[in-house]
Enzyme design. Sequence first.
Site, PDB file in Angstrom:
ATOM      1  N   GLU A   1      -5.156 -51.497  -0.852  1.00 53.16           N
ATOM      2  CA  GLU A   1      -5.694 -50.271  -1.430  1.00 53.16           C
ATOM      3  C   GLU A   1      -5.708 -50.401  -2.949  1.00 53.16           C
ATOM      4  O   GLU A   1      -4.736 -50.840  -3.557  1.00 53.16           O
ATOM      5  CB  GLU A   1      -4.843 -49.070  -1.005  1.00 53.16           C
ATOM      6  CG  GLU A   1      -5.020 -47.800  -1.802  1.00 53.16           C
ATOM      7  CD  GLU A   1      -6.451 -47.263  -1.830  1.00 53.16           C
ATOM      8  OE1 GLU A   1      -6.825 -46.666  -2.850  1.00 53.16           O
ATOM      9  OE2 GLU A   1      -7.173 -47.444  -0.827  1.00 53.16           O
ATOM     10  N   GLN A   2      -6.844 -50.008  -3.573  1.00 53.58           N
ATOM     11  CA  GLN A   2      -6.969 -50.190  -5.009  1.00 53.58           C
ATOM     12  C   GLN A   2      -6.109 -49.229  -5.827  1.00 53.58           C
ATOM     13  O   GLN A   2      -5.670 -49.561  -6.928  1.00 53.58           O
ATOM     14  CB  GLN A   2      -8.426 -50.069  -5.439  1.00 53.58           C
ATOM     15  CG  GLN A   2      -9.038 -48.700  -5.239  1.00 53.58           C
ATOM     16  CD  GLN A   2     -10.480 -48.651  -5.725  1.00 53.58           C
ATOM     17  OE1 GLN A   2     -10.945 -49.571  -6.403  1.00 53.58           O
ATOM     18  NE2 GLN A   2     -11.185 -47.591  -5.373  1.00 53.58           N
TER      19      GLN A   2
ATOM     20  N   ARG B   1      -6.316 -33.517   3.419  1.00 57.45           N
ATOM     21  CA  ARG B   1      -6.482 -34.970   3.504  1.00 57.45           C
ATOM     22  C   ARG B   1      -5.195 -35.724   3.181  1.00 57.45           C
ATOM     23  O   ARG B   1      -4.880 -36.735   3.805  1.00 57.45           O
ATOM     24  CB  ARG B   1      -7.617 -35.423   2.575  1.00 57.45           C
ATOM     25  CG  ARG B   1      -8.984 -35.053   3.113  1.00 57.45           C
ATOM     26  CD  ARG B   1     -10.109 -35.392   2.148  1.00 57.45           C
ATOM     27  NE  ARG B   1     -11.373 -35.130   2.809  1.00 57.45           N
ATOM     28  CZ  ARG B   1     -12.074 -36.028   3.495  1.00 57.45           C
ATOM     29  NH1 ARG B   1     -11.641 -37.267   3.589  1.00 57.45           N
ATOM     30  NH2 ARG B   1     -13.202 -35.695   4.085  1.00 57.45           N
TER      31      ARG B   1
ATOM     32  N   ASP C   1     -17.171 -45.053   6.285  1.00 55.60           N
ATOM     33  CA  ASP C   1     -18.252 -44.825   5.329  1.00 55.60           C
ATOM     34  C   ASP C   1     -18.852 -46.117   4.789  1.00 55.60           C
ATOM     35  O   ASP C   1     -19.989 -46.112   4.304  1.00 55.60           O
ATOM     36  CB  ASP C   1     -17.756 -43.981   4.149  1.00 55.60           C
ATOM     37  CG  ASP C   1     -17.650 -42.507   4.494  1.00 55.60           C
ATOM     38  OD1 ASP C   1     -18.067 -42.119   5.594  1.00 55.60           O
ATOM     39  OD2 ASP C   1     -17.138 -41.730   3.652  1.00 55.60           O
TER      40      ASP C   1
ATOM     41  N   TYR D   1     -12.203 -22.798   6.324  1.00 54.16           N
ATOM     42  CA  TYR D   1     -11.264 -22.995   7.433  1.00 54.16           C
ATOM     43  C   TYR D   1      -9.870 -23.242   6.863  1.00 54.16           C
ATOM     44  O   TYR D   1      -9.723 -23.627   5.710  1.00 54.16           O
ATOM     45  CB  TYR D   1     -11.698 -24.143   8.357  1.00 54.16           C
ATOM     46  CG  TYR D   1     -11.847 -25.500   7.708  1.00 54.16           C
ATOM     47  CD1 TYR D   1     -10.753 -26.351   7.540  1.00 54.16           C
ATOM     48  CD2 TYR D   1     -13.096 -25.952   7.282  1.00 54.16           C
ATOM     49  CE1 TYR D   1     -10.900 -27.602   6.959  1.00 54.16           C
ATOM     50  CE2 TYR D   1     -13.246 -27.199   6.708  1.00 54.16           C
ATOM     51  CZ  TYR D   1     -12.143 -28.026   6.548  1.00 54.16           C
ATOM     52  OH  TYR D   1     -12.288 -29.260   5.974  1.00 54.16           O
TER      53      TYR D   1
END
Length: 393
Positions: free
Chosen positions: A35-36, A106, A289, A211
């Site tokens: 992970e960067q 998230r 993605d 939501y």
Amino acid sequence: MSSPALRVAVVGGGIGGMTTAKALVRCGIDVTVFEQAPQLGEIGAGVLMTPNSVRHLERMEMGAALAAAGARIGKGSQYYRMDGTPVAPILTTDSSGWNGMYGMHRADLLAILADGLPAEAVRTGHRCVGMEQDAAGVHLAFDNGESAEADVVIAADGINSVLQPYVVEPSSPVHSGSVAYRGLIPVERLPEWPYGVSQLWMGEGKHFLVYPVRAGALLNYVGFVPSDERTAESWSAPGDPVALAAAFAGWDPRIEGLLAQVETTYWWGLYDREPLSTWTKGRLALLGDAAHPMLPHLGQGANQAIEDAVALAVLLTGVDRAGAPRALRAYEELRRQRVAQVQRGARANGRRYDSAYDDLDERDAEIADSVRFRSWLYDHDAEAEARALAPAH
């Protein structure tokens, strides 16, 4: 003599990459995530988890954590016209009636995915800058001067993937013509807001979604508005609360009341791509993605990445170094058609939500009928589908 264990490198420590790691570890496969960012964590706001992904997270023993950190979304969820006229209920179950839908922050979801992975499985501060592969394996290079070797590389590094050009000719993301304002509001500021529901209002060229997340303590809102500005696809570009409120002036008083409570908002450019001609090349495969960026109008970006991860792990189980490219091709063949339908469906839903119809009754009928497409989405079991294919791949 048995073959050496497959070594998998995952580039990208977001939801897709971390789910891939979790799924591979569950299948007994050696994995390292690169992970960067200097540490794991996603800014931004909410993500809707739907039954087609939640069933897999529960199988990976994350059900209790999802229930504790998420906000269950169920009956009472509703589509409205901009003035508050009800249009249709929002489907929150699969066809069996199982309510596997959560609003998640998230960062909470990422923490749940990271929990229980071996400490050495995630390496932060590693921004991939290139790769080379041959029949023996893959060599990854990082901007910190380090390198890594692997038998398989999974690119889960987003719409602007560094590794995507190693698979297909580069193409520019397609701008949707809209931006999304998003943010979070403590629920105590809106005590009259109904508990445990998702609500979406549809108007001309705009729509507004609300939501709950974080065990119902926060309301996640997203306001979609037209814009020609090619805003970066970023969660953290600051937006103007005054401009946001003005964009929805005259809408349902519930929205105006919510927007009166907004102190900080962020905006996010909305992009996707046309479906790619291929997702794999040799020992490299695209996921999430990086393979199929989609507009958020079905709430499926993260959910489809989770499906990818689970299917990929099943198809790599028991595979040796020589068989890895064939397994990656099987993964692509299994996933591409479904995901292309979801990409197209998200675009079509955006047109519905933004009222791009001469006759809104026709739009409302399509919204009511969308339960059939949602059921197709939510009933899918990516793991079972991959297991059915695994012996033949």
